[in-house]
Design a protein around this motif. Structure first.
Motif, PDB file in Angstrom:
ATOM      1  N   UNK A  14      13.907 -26.529   2.684  1.00 13.95           N
ATOM      2  CA  UNK A  14      13.200 -27.261   3.705  1.00 13.95           C
ATOM      3  C   UNK A  14      11.958 -26.525   4.158  1.00 13.95           C
ATOM      4  N   UNK A  15      12.142 -25.289   4.651  1.00 15.83           N
ATOM      5  CA  UNK A  15      11.015 -24.532   5.180  1.00 15.83           C
ATOM      6  C   UNK A  15      10.071 -24.119   4.047  1.00 15.83           C
ATOM      7  N   UNK A  16      10.653 -23.726   2.912  1.00 17.61           N
ATOM      8  CA  UNK A  16       9.846 -23.331   1.763  1.00 17.61           C
ATOM      9  C   UNK A  16       8.999 -24.502   1.268  1.00 17.61           C
ATOM     10  N   UNK A  17       9.590 -25.699   1.239  1.00 15.67           N
ATOM     11  CA  UNK A  17       8.856 -26.896   0.801  1.00 15.67           C
ATOM     12  C   UNK A  17       7.688 -27.163   1.747  1.00 15.67           C
ATOM     13  N   UNK A  18       7.905 -26.976   3.027  1.00 13.17           N
ATOM     14  CA  UNK A  18       6.838 -27.165   4.016  1.00 13.17           C
ATOM     15  C   UNK A  18       5.691 -26.205   3.794  1.00 13.17           C
ATOM     16  N   UNK A  19       6.016 -24.962   3.483  1.00 11.40           N
ATOM     17  CA  UNK A  19       4.992 -23.945   3.223  1.00 11.40           C
ATOM     18  C   UNK A  19       4.199 -24.309   1.970  1.00 11.40           C
ATOM     19  N   UNK A  20       4.903 -24.787   0.923  1.00 13.14           N
ATOM     20  CA  UNK A  20       4.233 -25.197  -0.316  1.00 13.14           C
ATOM     21  C   UNK A  20       3.282 -26.372  -0.065  1.00 13.14           C
ATOM     22  N   UNK A  21       3.728 -27.367   0.697  1.00 13.99           N
ATOM     23  CA  UNK A  21       2.894 -28.539   1.004  1.00 13.99           C
ATOM     24  C   UNK A  21       1.658 -28.105   1.786  1.00 13.99           C
ATOM     25  N   UNK A  22       1.851 -27.231   2.754  1.00 16.37           N
ATOM     26  CA  UNK A  22       0.726 -26.750   3.557  1.00 16.37           C
ATOM     27  C   UNK A  22      -0.276 -25.995   2.683  1.00 16.37           C
TER      28      UNK A  22
END
Length: 179
Positions: free
Chosen positions: A1-9
């Motif tokens: 979840x958090x890792x995916x958010x960082x990748x999208x950002x």
């Protein structure tokens, strides 16, 4: 979840960098020409920071043309004296309009205005408030648009300041009815 958010950002930042530094297309050039025409209306033919910011926001998809047009329209409505800048007083008048436009239809009805005046202790009776409304409604539409309301509020505040500066002890409720 958090890792995916960082990748999208990170991906979004990368795309934005590419758009800012990428090649200009024909639409970008057309918009730059429009900015230049506005600049030529001034003495210099340069694009200023705000025009460049508009251009960049449009180019990067951070802002749509329709939104930008709405912002320009709103700015012109708030610029009561037409000098190309907005004073704190003009901004306050715009906020007051939005606050008193109870049904959010972009106008202030006579009922809304009478209620405003009662809250602000303007006028001594309902009839005085109606007469004041009719005076402010310069286009005779039966409602106050943003420009009419903001002009009235601006003039009202200027008149209040003159009364204080002049040292006059006039009843402001009476003098406001003449606006």
């Amino acid at each position: 979840g958090q890792f995916a958010g960082i990748l999208v950002e990170a991906y979004t930042r990368h795309q934005l960098r590419e758009k800012i530094h990428g090649k200009l297309d024909e639409e970008d050039i057309m918009y730059a020409r429009r900015c230049r025409k506005r600049s030529q209306a001034r003495e210099n033919a340069e694009v200023d920071y705000l025009e460049y910011l508009e251009f960049t926001c449009l180019r990067c998809g951070m802002l749509e043309k329709k939104t930008l047009e709405t912002i320009h329209k709103r700015f012109k409505e708030m610029d009561i004296d037409g000098d190309g800048s907005i004073t704190f007083e003009e901004m306050r008048a715009a906020v007051e309009f939005d606050r008193f436009d109870v049904n959010h239809d972009g106008t202030i009805s006579i009922a809304e205005f009478v209620a405003i005046c009662k809250t602000m202790a303007i006028g001594r009776s309902r009839n005085e408030r109606i007469v004041l409304f009719q005076t402010i409604d310069t286009d005779g539409s039966g409602s106050l648009n943003r420009k009419e309301f903001m002009t009235w509020l601006h003039e009202r505040n200027e008149k209040k300041q003159r009364i204080v500066v002049d040292g006059s002890t006039k009843d402001t409720k009476t003098s406001l009815a003449s606006i």
